[in-house]
Structures are given as C-alpha cells and as structure tokens.
Design a protein around this motif. Structure first.
Motif, PDB file in Angstrom:
ATOM      1  N   THR A  48      23.444  19.652  10.848  1.00 32.35           N
ATOM      2  CA  THR A  48      23.174  20.200  12.017  1.00 32.35           C
ATOM      3  C   THR A  48      22.421  21.229  12.338  1.00 32.35           C
ATOM      4  OG1 THR A  48      25.382  21.250  12.021  1.00 32.35           O
ATOM      5  CG2 THR A  48      25.415  19.143  13.028  1.00 32.35           C
ATOM      6  N   ILE A  49      21.675  21.473  13.125  1.00 30.97           N
ATOM      7  CA  ILE A  49      21.024  22.833  13.380  1.00 30.97           C
ATOM      8  C   ILE A  49      21.119  23.652  14.603  1.00 30.97           C
ATOM      9  CG2 ILE A  49      18.720  24.030  13.321  1.00 30.97           C
ATOM     10  CD1 ILE A  49      17.566  21.483  11.917  1.00 30.97           C
ATOM     11  N   ARG A  50      21.668  24.749  14.803  1.00 33.53           N
ATOM     12  CA  ARG A  50      22.076  25.367  15.908  1.00 33.53           C
ATOM     13  C   ARG A  50      21.244  27.006  16.079  1.00 33.53           C
ATOM     14  NH1 ARG A  50      25.817  23.174  19.305  1.00 33.53           N
ATOM     15  NH2 ARG A  50      25.506  21.023  19.352  1.00 33.53           N
ATOM     16  N   PHE A  51      20.239  27.033  17.096  1.00 34.25           N
ATOM     17  CA  PHE A  51      19.814  28.586  17.411  1.00 34.25           C
ATOM     18  C   PHE A  51      20.726  29.274  18.047  1.00 34.25           C
ATOM     19  CE2 PHE A  51      16.052  26.571  15.420  1.00 34.25           C
ATOM     20  CZ  PHE A  51      15.347  27.470  15.082  1.00 34.25           C
ATOM     21  N   ALA A  52      20.886  30.557  17.703  1.00 36.35           N
ATOM     22  CA  ALA A  52      21.347  31.723  18.624  1.00 36.35           C
ATOM     23  C   ALA A  52      20.383  31.610  19.703  1.00 36.35           C
ATOM     24  CB  ALA A  52      21.633  32.965  18.081  1.00 36.35           C
ATOM     25  N   PRO A  53      20.794  32.095  20.949  1.00 37.08           N
ATOM     26  CA  PRO A  53      19.950  32.304  22.305  1.00 37.08           C
ATOM     27  C   PRO A  53      19.027  33.481  22.097  1.00 37.08           C
ATOM     28  CG  PRO A  53      22.212  32.851  22.703  1.00 37.08           C
ATOM     29  CD  PRO A  53      22.229  32.425  21.366  1.00 37.08           C
ATOM     30  N   ASN A  54      17.753  33.270  22.163  1.00 37.01           N
ATOM     31  CA  ASN A  54      16.866  34.140  22.507  1.00 37.01           C
ATOM     32  C   ASN A  54      16.288  35.000  21.365  1.00 37.01           C
ATOM     33  OD1 ASN A  54      16.821  33.826  25.265  1.00 37.01           O
ATOM     34  ND2 ASN A  54      18.662  34.917  25.737  1.00 37.01           N
ATOM     35  N   ILE A  55      16.904  34.839  19.993  1.00 36.54           N
ATOM     36  CA  ILE A  55      16.506  35.115  18.643  1.00 36.54           C
ATOM     37  C   ILE A  55      16.116  34.031  18.030  1.00 36.54           C
ATOM     38  CG2 ILE A  55      17.933  37.266  19.441  1.00 36.54           C
ATOM     39  CD1 ILE A  55      20.046  36.040  17.132  1.00 36.54           C
ATOM     40  N   ASN A  56      15.576  34.838  16.670  1.00 37.41           N
ATOM     41  CA  ASN A  56      14.931  33.642  15.670  1.00 37.41           C
ATOM     42  C   ASN A  56      16.094  33.335  14.610  1.00 37.41           C
ATOM     43  OD1 ASN A  56      14.989  36.138  14.678  1.00 37.41           O
ATOM     44  ND2 ASN A  56      12.809  35.801  13.549  1.00 37.41           N
ATOM     45  N   LYS A  57      17.331  33.522  14.781  1.00 34.32           N
ATOM     46  CA  LYS A  57      18.313  33.083  13.649  1.00 34.32           C
ATOM     47  C   LYS A  57      18.792  31.781  14.008  1.00 34.32           C
ATOM     48  CE  LYS A  57      19.385  37.690  12.263  1.00 34.32           C
ATOM     49  NZ  LYS A  57      20.267  38.853  12.146  1.00 34.32           N
ATOM     50  N   PHE A  58      19.264  31.016  13.105  1.00 33.58           N
ATOM     51  CA  PHE A  58      20.020  29.718  13.395  1.00 33.58           C
ATOM     52  C   PHE A  58      20.587  29.373  11.981  1.00 33.58           C
ATOM     53  CE2 PHE A  58      15.976  28.928  10.907  1.00 33.58           C
ATOM     54  CZ  PHE A  58      16.379  27.823  10.147  1.00 33.58           C
ATOM     55  N   VAL A  59      21.761  28.437  12.323  1.00 31.40           N
ATOM     56  CA  VAL A  59      22.324  27.988  11.216  1.00 31.40           C
ATOM     57  C   VAL A  59      22.170  26.370  10.837  1.00 31.40           C
ATOM     58  CG1 VAL A  59      24.477  29.358  11.710  1.00 31.40           C
ATOM     59  CG2 VAL A  59      24.396  27.298  12.979  1.00 31.40           C
ATOM     60  N   VAL A  60      22.358  26.046   9.746  1.00 30.08           N
ATOM     61  CA  VAL A  60      22.121  24.800   9.204  1.00 30.08           C
ATOM     62  C   VAL A  60      23.398  24.289   8.420  1.00 30.08           C
ATOM     63  CG1 VAL A  60      20.888  23.127   7.723  1.00 30.08           C
ATOM     64  CG2 VAL A  60      19.696  25.111   9.096  1.00 30.08           C
ATOM     65  N   THR A  61      23.987  23.345   8.731  1.00 24.27           N
ATOM     66  CA  THR A  61      25.187  22.806   7.849  1.00 24.27           C
ATOM     67  C   THR A  61      24.735  21.496   6.956  1.00 24.27           C
ATOM     68  OG1 THR A  61      25.698  20.991   9.382  1.00 24.27           O
ATOM     69  CG2 THR A  61      26.581  23.269   9.917  1.00 24.27           C
ATOM     70  N   CYS A  62      25.681  21.592   5.854  1.00 25.59           N
ATOM     71  CA  CYS A  62      25.209  20.672   4.925  1.00 25.59           C
ATOM     72  C   CYS A  62      26.315  19.692   4.547  1.00 25.59           C
ATOM     73  CB  CYS A  62      25.318  21.279   3.237  1.00 25.59           C
ATOM     74  SG  CYS A  62      24.987  20.221   1.979  1.00 25.59           S
ATOM     75  N   SER A  63      26.126  18.253   4.839  1.00 24.25           N
ATOM     76  CA  SER A  63      27.151  17.296   5.129  1.00 24.25           C
ATOM     77  C   SER A  63      27.854  17.079   3.639  1.00 24.25           C
ATOM     78  CB  SER A  63      26.523  15.904   5.385  1.00 24.25           C
ATOM     79  OG  SER A  63      25.310  15.346   4.496  1.00 24.25           O
ATOM     80  N   PHE A  64      27.187  17.469   2.524  1.00 18.92           N
ATOM     81  CA  PHE A  64      28.120  17.153   1.213  1.00 18.92           C
ATOM     82  C   PHE A  64      28.959  18.196   0.919  1.00 18.92           C
ATOM     83  CE2 PHE A  64      25.079  13.940  -1.279  1.00 18.92           C
ATOM     84  CZ  PHE A  64      25.122  13.142  -0.033  1.00 18.92           C
ATOM     85  N   SER A  65      28.192  19.449   0.883  1.00 17.48           N
ATOM     86  CA  SER A  65      29.093  20.374   0.443  1.00 17.48           C
ATOM     87  C   SER A  65      30.094  21.111   1.698  1.00 17.48           C
ATOM     88  CB  SER A  65      28.434  21.700  -0.160  1.00 17.48           C
ATOM     89  OG  SER A  65      27.266  22.051   1.052  1.00 17.48           O
TER      90      SER A  65
END
Length: 300
Positions: free
Chosen positions: A274-291
C-alpha cells in the motif's frame, strides 16, 4: 555572536518542520518559532549593549556588564533547552510514536478518512465496514455486507464509498445500499480517488485505469508493472502505483503518462503493498507485504 548563529539555524529548522507538519500542530510550531525569534532579539540586544561598552566604557564597566548579561544568558540557555525538548517531543509524535490503538475485527485491510475525526475500515473475512472515531478511538457503527467481499475501500463523496475486490468495483451508500457495480480485468484490490469524482484502480496484471462516471479517462499499461496494488496520490495530483510482483513503484501524471519508475529496494523493502500520502505535503508511507515493515518516504 555564536548564539545568534545557532538560533538562526534552529529557527530555519523549525520553519522547515512547520512547512511539512500536520495541520493540527501548526499552531504549536508557530508558537515555538515566535519563542526562538524572541530569543534571537534578546541576544542581538545584548550584543549591541556590549559593543557600546567595549567602545565607550571602562574595563570595569565592561566587566560588570559581562557579568550581568552572563547571569541572564544562563537562564536563557535553560529556557532554550526546554523549548528544544518540547520540539523533539512534537517531532517524535509526527514520525512514528504510537499514540492510541483500537482492536478491530480480523483482517482489516484498508482505511479511508470520512470526516475530520472519522475513518472507515474494511475487514475482508467478515465482509464489514467499521466506522471509527479516531479522536476518541472508539467504534461508532458497522456495515455488514454478507454477500459482498470487502477488500479495498475508498470514500467517494458525502454519502458513498467504492469497494474493490479483485475483479469488481462496487459503489455503496453509507447506510449499505448498493448503487452500482463495475467489472474490471483483475488486480483491483485497492481503489483511490483524486477529487471524489473519479476512481483509480488496478485493471489487469500490468494496467491501472482511471474512470470518471462512465467514461474511462485513461488506462496506464507498462510491461514493467506487474500485480498493481496500493495507489497513492501526492499533493500535486501525481499517481503512485505499487507494483507487487514487479517490485517497483510507478509514478505517473494525472492523465496517465509515466514520470519515473522507482525500484522498491530504494526503500529497503521487498514487495510494496500500500501507498498513502499525508495531505498537502510530499511525505508518504509504503508497506511491505512480506516483512510487514512500514517505511516513511519523501518525494524529491
């Protein structure tokens, strides 16, 4: 003076943190900036006073003034240390400190914000949508879809959601009524929207489509994209697609043109989910399905 240079650097750092912080702490950061600005003004005034005594006063007068300012400097440094400590605590809260938790039903797979303090959570095996008040971390209500698998979930407008489940998109009202369904070519595990009028979803093993109403705005296809999963949208409207099998992230424009392909090992994970961006800024999180690892990233 050295202390002024140090304060200037601290002030610039706080301003940077302010620009990339969440909205609910903006006032707190603003207060700290004002505090450091006042520290800098006091230090500049002390420097001006000392310069006058050095140029016009006697050695005894200079010594007395240095002693007077020195005692005040000790108090100022203590205040600065306390303020910096508060800033660090706020930064920790923004970058990963667990604040609250709520136990929900098995297999929560997706989450979407409904209102400012309310989110909806999809639970796959139980075929339910859970509505949670995140300000108090409590369950508000449930929607039960006994014959409709609930996987990906996206808030569409004030009264409806889009549910995705592999090869079907389903529009449902907030009270549970099914509005319409749309078949896809597969890999439609997650769905997103840029303006609550369109929907963007995996549409086959190496494609993603964007639909506005009954019209297909674009279909992005790339042989280097395989098994699309999470879809994120940054504050400029660019779309990010997690390629689970291809082990990469595709960044495309809002009309479906490739900007770049990012290898997932850049982020130190194996399979993006999955990928999710925080509103109005250029930071985001990515999850790893294996780990199960979650990484915080920043676009450049």
């Amino acid at each position: 003076m050295v202390v002024i240079d140090h304060l200037n650097k601290l002030e610039e750092k706080i301003k940077f943190d302010l620009a990339s912080s969440k909205k609910h702490v903006v006032m707190k950061f603003t207060d700290e900036i004002n505090t450091f600005s006042s520290y800098k003004s006091v230090s500049a005034n002390w420097q001006s006073v000392l310069n006058v005594f050095i140029e016009q006063g006697s050695d005894q007068q200079c010594l007395m003034e240095v002693n007077r300012i020195g005692s005040k400097m000790t108090i100022l440094e203590k205040d600065m240390d306390e303020t910096i400590k508060k800033m660090k605590e706020m930064t920790i809260n923004l970058n990963g400190k667990l604040l609250q938790a709520l136990a929900v039903e098995k297999y929560p797979l997706d989450i979407t914000q409904v209102y400012r303090t309310q989110v909806a959570i999809s639970t796959y095996r139980s075929n339910k949508i859970l509505f949670v008040d995140i300000s108090e971390m409590k369950l508000i209500r449930k929607l039960d879809f006994s014959d409709l698998p609930v996987y990906g979930l996206c808030y569409a407008d004030g009264n409806s959601f889009i549910i995705s489940d592999g090869s079907t998109l389903t529009w449902v009202r907030s009270k549970g009524e099914i509005i319409k369904q749309k078949p896809t070519r597969g890999n439609s595990f997650y769905v997103s929207t840029s303006d609550m009028k369109d929907c963007i979803y995996g549409d086959g093993d190496n494609s993603v489509s964007c639909v506005v109403g009954n019209r297909t705005k674009f279909t992005y296809t790339n042989e280097q994209l395989s098994s699309p999963r999470g879809i994120g949208i940054d504050f400029e409207g660019n779309i990010y697609i997690a390629g689970w099998s291809s082990k990469n992230i595709h960044q495309i424009t809002d009309d479906g043109n490739l900007i770049r392909t990012i290898p997932i090992d850049t982020f130190g994970i194996r399979r993006p989910w999955t990928i999710r961006f925080a509103p109005n800024i250029n930071k985001f999180v990515v999850t790893c399905s294996f780990s199960g690892k979650v990484v915080l990233c920043e676009t450049s």
